[in-house]
Design a protein around this motif. Structure first.
Motif, short mmCIF file in Angstrom:
data_model
loop_
_atom_site.label_atom_id
_atom_site.label_comp_id
_atom_site.label_asym_id
_atom_site.label_seq_id
_atom_site.Cartn_x
_atom_site.Cartn_y
_atom_site.Cartn_z
N GLU A 20 0.85 -1.18 0.08
CA GLU A 20 -0.01 -0.05 -0.08
C GLU A 20 0.72 1.27 0.00
O GLU A 20 0.20 2.51 -0.46
CB GLU A 20 -0.71 -0.02 1.21
CG GLU A 20 -1.92 -0.95 1.22
CD GLU A 20 -1.44 -2.31 1.59
OE1 GLU A 20 -0.09 -2.37 2.40
OE2 GLU A 20 -2.01 -3.25 1.45
N GLU A 32 1.93 1.67 -4.05
CA GLU A 32 0.99 1.47 -5.18
C GLU A 32 0.87 2.64 -6.15
O GLU A 32 0.68 2.65 -7.28
CB GLU A 32 -0.37 1.06 -4.72
CG GLU A 32 -0.42 -0.39 -3.86
CD GLU A 32 -1.80 -0.77 -3.71
OE1 GLU A 32 -2.22 -1.82 -3.51
OE2 GLU A 32 -2.45 0.17 -3.08
N TYR A 33 1.21 3.88 -5.57
CA TYR A 33 1.19 5.07 -6.13
C TYR A 33 2.30 5.21 -7.16
O TYR A 33 1.93 6.02 -8.34
CB TYR A 33 1.06 6.44 -5.45
CG TYR A 33 2.43 6.82 -4.84
CD1 TYR A 33 3.42 7.55 -5.36
CD2 TYR A 33 3.06 5.88 -3.70
CE1 TYR A 33 4.68 7.94 -4.80
CE2 TYR A 33 3.93 6.14 -2.97
CZ TYR A 33 5.09 7.13 -3.34
OH TYR A 33 5.96 7.38 -2.74
N ARG A 43 2.60 10.35 4.64
CA ARG A 43 1.12 9.79 4.16
C ARG A 43 1.55 8.25 4.55
O ARG A 43 0.66 7.49 4.56
CB ARG A 43 0.96 9.80 2.60
CG ARG A 43 0.72 11.26 2.33
CD ARG A 43 0.48 11.20 0.63
NE ARG A 43 1.84 11.06 0.05
CZ ARG A 43 1.88 10.66 -1.19
NH1 ARG A 43 0.74 10.55 -1.94
NH2 ARG A 43 2.99 10.42 -1.69
N GLU A 89 4.64 9.68 -9.41
CA GLU A 89 3.89 8.52 -9.83
C GLU A 89 4.66 7.76 -10.92
O GLU A 89 5.63 8.28 -11.65
CB GLU A 89 2.56 9.18 -10.41
CG GLU A 89 2.51 9.68 -11.49
CD GLU A 89 0.94 10.05 -12.09
OE1 GLU A 89 0.14 9.28 -11.52
OE2 GLU A 89 0.80 11.06 -12.83
#
Length: 832
Positions: free
Chosen positions: A344, A347-348, A395, A459
């Motif tokens: 997680e 994933e970006y 984050r 990204e």
């Protein structure tokens, strides 16, 4: 405000046997000329026998002291002279033979920090001696954990755990090595070569019976030691007991495949079920650790029995069942390691899509790529590595894992060595190569042709053919670069192993903010946890390179050995709960920094307050775990906890020290860091007013709002609390507890309409040259001494850049029998 009430002496002085205490009055070779010793001796003689000497720590003085000690008439000894620190060094030979003295510091705490007002200094010395006689501190001579089990439980079968276990067995300890997986070696056995040695990671130091300096784990005879019991597929369920005598409940799952396995591989060919790990069947093998060849994935196995029917040596036994066991050990070592950050977090950046892998996955791919390189094939022409993937990002993972940059440099250099025409680009913001020889890896990567692009993409996109597209702002070139690699490699961070939180709860240890096991002291006790008898090493306390892990494993083995072989920890007597006052409110249970308090069912025959009904709880303090910091006693709302330095003793010292003093300044200080600063400040003759009265506590956490209010009631114009360096309390939470008690005291005083300043300071030995100035500043502010404030302003201006000699506007300096006096009072003679 002033105080007139004279304190009542504590008649229950331990060891007095009904006789008057004996005061050893030291004149320190004439260095305390501002003390009238005749007057001081006459005052002390009213309550004790006084024995004077010009120099008690000299040869003749120590001989007299030895005679008094050998006479052993059971009378309390009070030494009135230098500080506790100085006396401990000078009389070390006698104290090691059993000499016990209460120290009344009339030198560093009185004479050497004051001016020439003989009357004021002598009166302060009288109060110090009177307080020491009437309210002595507890003797730190209580032994905890005198007997300890010699066995050790090691949790984690990675490099750190196996090496520590092997070394502990060589030291003569029985070791229970618990590993939740079927195989030893941990992650190091599965990631190929490691930096900085660039060889395999699962080596252990050889024993004296083996050649060479290291052996692979499957060849190392240390793991075959008779005192090393390996528990595979085992977890820790519960821990009871106390440091030195733990009882640990274990639960072990069956391995199904027995040691009869010869690794023929027939079972894997007939297994119909895939394992939870990609590319494996439910019965599989991993890195051979020399003992277990294969195992069965219990989560995916259908128990069809095909493997058992095929096995030619009948090494598969489905009749095995889980088992529970209890082991008794004296110490526990947590070496559970760390794992890559969850998907997680990245994933970006396209993780989960074809063409995007992590550095760990690349390390598992490299053996196959090396085979392709030998055949002249190149699996990828363009590789981009993205640093800090999901790390240093609020984050996901706010911290830096320290290893990611080095892993990327290792892999990038290896790829360029295997495939000279492959383009390898590392996208980064900062490369962190903090370690001995680590910078050489960066230079080697540049020589190998690795390209470095300063900037990290927000990204990873993909074109119509599914190929990664990386758009990144090149900070160095001030342009946007668009990269189209065949493969994107993400340098992900490292997080605690999944079981760390549950294990910490079972072991009773604290966790850091990032979830790793918290160590007791990062500078001096880096292998100890917040629970006595529980140790930690390797990446269980935070990500570490393998070379650090190996070093730490050896260090913790020695620490555990010393702990188990120690005669015990000496300290002051533990706190005690008064059952007749305890209401079972759990405040002490929550606030104890060492987990020494337990809430138990109140026995039927135990005393209880009238408000407590049947079935209530009772707080019980484990004397073997308690460090006697006093935090529990200071915070108990019912005053139900008796500390070795009780409220009556603290208030008695307050009364004795402030008696007859107009507007005194009262300072409570811990005996550790703040005590060192104040003692060294006294050695430096860092002066402050004679009306300052200092009271030593075992920890600043012992201070209660009641003590602060009592100081104000006795006439204090201001109160300061001095503890250890910020966030460095020896008892972990003493400063936080003191801050809360200060807040409560301020509220109580405000309700009474009293505006008395209360300050809290964080001190350590580096403040020795400024602690006196800090006290002078507080005194001037609390007493509204404008002249004193102006004097301090001139002094600070001089310190800030003026080079002319500074001359303080203070009372005449005290002569020292010859040597010239300092401008601030005292002399330089004793600083040499």
């Amino acid at each position: 405000m002033s105080a007139t009430r004279r304190p009542a002496r504590n008649d229950n002085v331990a060891g007095c046997a009904g006789d008057r205490p004996r005061v050893l009055l030291c004149e320190c070779a004439g260095t305390m000329a501002n003390v009238d010793f005749d007057r001081l001796a006459a005052h002390a003689d009213e309550i004790a026998e006084v024995v004077r000497d010009a120099h008690w720590c000299g040869r003749e003085g120590q001989a007299r002291l030895l005679e008094l000690m050998e006479a052993d008439d059971g009378r309390q000894l009070v030494f009135a002279g230098c500080s506790n620190d100085f006396a401990a060094r000078r009389f070390q030979r006698l104290t090691s033979r059993g000499l016990r003295m209460e120290i009344a510091d009339i030198r560093e705490n009185c004479s050497w920090v004051h001016g020439g007002d003989v009357d004021a200094v002598t009166r302060k010395a009288m109060g110090i001696v009177e307080a020491a006689i009437g309210f002595p501190t507890a003797t730190e001579d209580v032994l905890a954990h005198s007997t300890r089990e010699g066995a050790v439980l090691v949790i984690g079968g990675g490099v750190a755990g196996t090496q520590a276990a092997a070394e502990l067995t060589q030291m003569g300890h029985r070791v229970e090595l618990v590993e939740r997986r079927p195989f030893l070696g941990g992650r190091a056995a599965r990631i190929g070569t490691v930096f900085p040695t660039n060889d395999c990671g699962q080596c252990l130091p050889t024993t004296d019976d083996q050649t060479g300096v290291r052996k692979c784990v499957h060849r190392n005879e240390a793991l075959d030691h008779g005192d090393l019991h390996i528990w595979r597929r085992t977890t820790v369920q519960a821990v009871e007991g106390r440091p030195g005598a733990f009882e640990v409940a274990l639960r072990r799952l069956p391995n199904i495949v027995t040691e009869a396995c010869v690794n023929c591989g027939a079972c894997e060919t007939v297994c119909p079920e895939p394992a939870s790990e990609p590319g494996k069947r439910s019965i599989f093998h991993e890195y051979y650790d020399g003992r277990v060849v294969r195992t069965i994935d219990l989560d995916t196995c259908s128990f069809c029995g095909a493997c058992a029917e095929t096995c030619p040596v009948e090494a598969i036994d489905f009749t095995q069942s889980p088992e529970r066991a209890t082991v008794r050990v004296g110490a526990i070592l947590a070496a559970t390691g760390c794992v890559p950050a969850p998907r997680e977090h990245v994933e970006y950046l396209g993780y989960g899509h074809d063409g995007v892998v992590t550095q760990v996955e690349l390390s598992e791919m490299l053996p196959a790529w090396e085979e392709q390189a030998a055949l002249g094939h190149m699996p990828a022409h363009d590789v981009v590595m993205i640093q800090c993937a999901g790390s240093r990002d609020l984050r996901f993972l706010p911290s830096c894992s320290r290893l990611c940059c080095m892993i990327a440099l290792k892999h990038a250099t290896r790829l360029r060595t295997l495939f000279p025409s492959m383009k390898v680009t590392i996208c980064y913001l900062e490369l962190r190569t903090a370690g001995i020889g680590y910078e050489n890896w960066f230079r080697a990567a540049r020589r190998a042709g690795v390209e470095f692009l300063r900037g990290t993409p927000p990204e990873v996109q993909f074109d119509g053919d599914g190929r990664p597209v990386v758009e990144v702002e090149d900070v160095t070139a001030a342009r946007t670069a668009v990269l189209r690699p065949d493969l994107v490699v993400l340098s992900t961070g490292l997080v605690p192993a999944p079981e760390t939180a549950d294990l910490a709860h079972v072991l009773g240890v604290d966790l850091q903010e990032d979830g790793f096991i918290e160590i007791l002291d990062g500078k001096n006790r880096a292998t100890e946890t917040t629970a006595e008898g529980v140790f930690v090493c390797g990446s269980a306390a935070g990500p570490k390179a393998l070379i650090e892990v190996s070093t730490e494993a050896s260090a913790v083995a020695s620490e555990v050995h010393n702990f188990l072989g120690s005669a015990g920890r000496r300290g002051a007597p533990a706190s005690v709960v008064d059952a007749a006052a305890c209401v079972g409110c759990d405040v002490c249970f929550d606030i104890c920094p060492f987990g020494a308090v337990a809430l138990v069912e109140r026995p039927q025959d135990a005393a209880r307050p009238t408000a407590v009904k049947d079935g209530g709880k009772l707080a019980v303090i484990d004397a073997g775990v308690c460090r006697a910091c006093g935090v529990c006693a200071a915070n108990c709302p019912e005053l139900a906890i008796a500390h070795n330095q009780g409220d009556a003793a603290i208030q008695g010292r307050l009364a004795a020290l402030t008696h007859g003093v107009e507007n005194p300044i009262v300072g409570f200080f811990c005996k550790e860091c703040a005590g060192a600063a104040i003692s060294l400040g006294g050695q430096h003759r860092d002066r402050y007013p004679e009306t300052v009265r200092l009271i030593e506590l075992p920890c600043l956490g012992r201070i209660s709002a009641l003590h602060i209010v009592e100081a104000v009631r006795l006439g204090a114009a201001g109160v300061f609390l001095a503890g250890c360096a910020e966030n460095r309390c020896h008892y972990r939470t003493g400063d936080a507890s003191a801050a809360e008690q200060r807040r409560v005291a301020e509220e109580l005083l405000a309700e009474a309409g009293l505006d008395v300043p209360i300050a809290q300071w964080h001190l350590c030995a580096v403040d020795r040259l400024s602690v006196g100035r800090r006290i002078r500043m507080f005194h001037a502010l609390a007493t509204h001494d404008q002249a004193g404030l102006e004097e301090l302003e001139r002094e600070l201006e001089w310190i800030g850049g003026h080079h002319e000699p500074y001359v303080a506007a203070s009372p005449p300096a005290v002569p020292c029998g010859g040597p010239p006096a300092r401008a601030e009072g005292g002399c330089r003679d004793h600083l040499r």
